[in-house]
Design a protein around this motif. Structure first.
Motif, mmCIF file in Angstrom:
data_model
loop_
_atom_site.group_PDB
_atom_site.id
_atom_site.type_symbol
_atom_site.label_atom_id
_atom_site.label_comp_id
_atom_site.label_asym_id
_atom_site.label_seq_id
_atom_site.Cartn_x
_atom_site.Cartn_y
_atom_site.Cartn_z
ATOM 1 N N VAL A 1 -2.348 6.636 56.213
ATOM 2 C CA VAL A 1 -3.771 6.949 56.392
ATOM 3 C C VAL A 1 -4.598 6.497 55.172
ATOM 4 O O VAL A 1 -5.721 6.012 55.306
ATOM 5 N N HIS A 2 -4.017 6.619 53.976
ATOM 6 C CA HIS A 2 -4.748 6.214 52.769
ATOM 7 C C HIS A 2 -4.998 4.709 52.755
ATOM 8 O O HIS A 2 -6.074 4.259 52.402
ATOM 9 N N CYS B 1 -14.181 17.660 52.780
ATOM 10 C CA CYS B 1 -12.954 17.939 53.531
ATOM 11 C C CYS B 1 -11.888 16.946 53.100
ATOM 12 O O CYS B 1 -12.086 15.740 53.162
ATOM 13 N N GLU B 2 -10.745 17.472 52.672
ATOM 14 C CA GLU B 2 -9.625 16.614 52.280
ATOM 15 C C GLU B 2 -9.208 15.704 53.440
ATOM 16 O O GLU B 2 -9.452 16.025 54.595
ATOM 17 N N LYS B 3 -8.560 14.607 53.131
ATOM 18 C CA LYS B 3 -8.029 13.723 54.172
ATOM 19 C C LYS B 3 -6.843 14.412 54.824
ATOM 20 O O LYS B 3 -6.198 15.217 54.168
ATOM 21 N N TRP C 1 -17.743 9.577 59.840
ATOM 22 C CA TRP C 1 -17.538 8.357 60.633
ATOM 23 C C TRP C 1 -16.379 7.548 60.040
ATOM 24 O O TRP C 1 -15.536 7.022 60.763
ATOM 25 N N ASP C 2 -16.340 7.451 58.702
ATOM 26 C CA ASP C 2 -15.182 6.793 58.064
ATOM 27 C C ASP C 2 -13.901 7.516 58.476
ATOM 28 O O ASP C 2 -12.880 6.893 58.767
ATOM 29 N N GLY C 3 -13.969 8.853 58.479
ATOM 30 C CA GLY C 3 -12.803 9.651 58.864
ATOM 31 C C GLY C 3 -12.402 9.388 60.304
ATOM 32 O O GLY C 3 -11.213 9.293 60.629
#
Ligand code: ISE
Length: 336
Positions: A175-176, A95-97, A302-304
């Motif tokens: 966000v990046h 899934c893209e950011k 989880w990182d997301g």
């Protein structure tokens, strides 16, 4: 498995770029479906994609079959529904950011994956696959230039699309840095503060930018981010890392330089699709390789979620002018 059959969801700029990438450069995979409600856009992306079928919805494609894995590149507000569908179908997914636009929906995805007891989803934080970011990551870990003291980041876009809102300065762009600062330092973002530079009067009226976001990690690293989305001249993402015994700079514009008619210069990127082209190629190739082995690596949901929680604090910091602490839930067992 011979070729991994990938359904690409979304045929906008990023989706179309991934369709082309998988068709032309990625080994061991092919695009079996292009899923996009705007069928004319889907057909346009399918022109140079032999064998790819087109559908308006992911459910329709899943019902018809011919999918081993899904790459979601639709706008962020549709990601949660897309991942819930792929989790239900047990399909490996990239899934893209951003994972989702807010921590509440990100947590719902985390809980749905946790309920299945194993990872299916990788999040598309492509900077982790950029050669220079990887070198910097290793240098920080090796401590060969001493301890890392701080990070000075510049993130510049020539312009943004009409659908880009002021909060997207954080949720779609900073966000990046929120992800990569944690990746580089191995420490979560503890607090965020946002200052405004003098407003660029040529920026779209709805945007108050450029901004300076200050990210503080739990480990005490300060990272400042110049986020600037109306620079016009091109696309730049650069970072200077301050160490005890020196500095490392990454992302500097490179390529050939010409001297002519009393001038010298070279080419600048105009978009993230070229600036991070090699990183995207590497990311997708790695995803294909591990998916074929039945494994899931790379940034997790989880990182997301951690990034979404920090973005929420970032938007509040931007709106209030205050330093805002980030609130995180406890990690679920799958992500410990
Ligand atoms: C865009 O969605 C991206 O992900 C780009 O990498 C970033 O530079 C840009 O600001 C975003 O809008």
């Amino acid at each position: 498995m011979s070729e991994l059959k990938v359904a690409v969801v979304g045929a906008g700029m990023m989706g179309a770029d991934h369709v082309k990438r998988i068709t032309q450069r990625i080994k061991g995979a092919q695009v079996s479906w292009i899923i996009e409600p705007d069928l004319a856009r889907a057909q346009a992306a399918a022109i140079d994609t032999p064998g790819a079928k087109v559908a308006a919805t992911l459910d329709e494609a899943i019902n018809k079959g011919d999918i081993d894995a899904v790459l979601i590149a639709s706008p962020g507000q549709f990601h949660e529904a897309g991942m819930m569908t792929t989790l239900k179908a047990g399909l490996p997914t990239l899934c893209e950011k951003p994972l989702t636009p807010d921590p509440e929906s990100a947590l719902r995805v985390v809980e749905a994956e946790q309920a299945l007891g194993k990872r299916f989803i990788q999040v598309g934080f492509m900077r982790r696959y950029d050669k220079e970011y990887m070198e910097l990551h290793d240098l920080i870990a090796a401590k060969s230039m001493g301890e890392l003291l701080g990070l000075r980041c510049q993130h510049r876009n020539p312009s943004v699309q009409d659908s880009y809102t002021n909060s997207m300065l954080i949720t779609d762009s900073v966000v990046h840095e929120i992800d990569i600062v944690r990746y580089l330092t191995g420490s979560v973002i503890k607090a965020i503060e946002v200052k405004h530079f003098r407003r660029n009067s040529t920026a779209p009226e709805r945007l108050n930018e450029p901004i300076l976001a200050l990210l503080e990690t739990e480990s005490g690293i300060l990272a400042d981010v110049e986020m600037n989305v109306s620079v016009k001249f091109g696309y730049q993402v650069k970072t200077e890392a301050l160490f005890e015994n020196g500095i490392m700079e990454i992302g500097r514009t490179s390529g050939s330089t010409k001297w002519q008619n009393g001038k010298f210069g070279g080419e600048e990127h105009l978009s993230y699709t070229t600036r991070f082209n090699d990183a995207y190629d590497f990311e997708i190739q790695q995803w294909v390789n591990s998916t074929k082995l039945g494994q899931v690596h790379g940034p997790s949901v989880w990182d997301g979620y951690l990034v979404a929680a920090a973005c929420k604090a970032g938007v509040e910091a931007m709106e209030t002018g205050k330093r805002v602490d980030v609130k995180y839930e406890k990690a679920l067992p799958l992500y410990k």
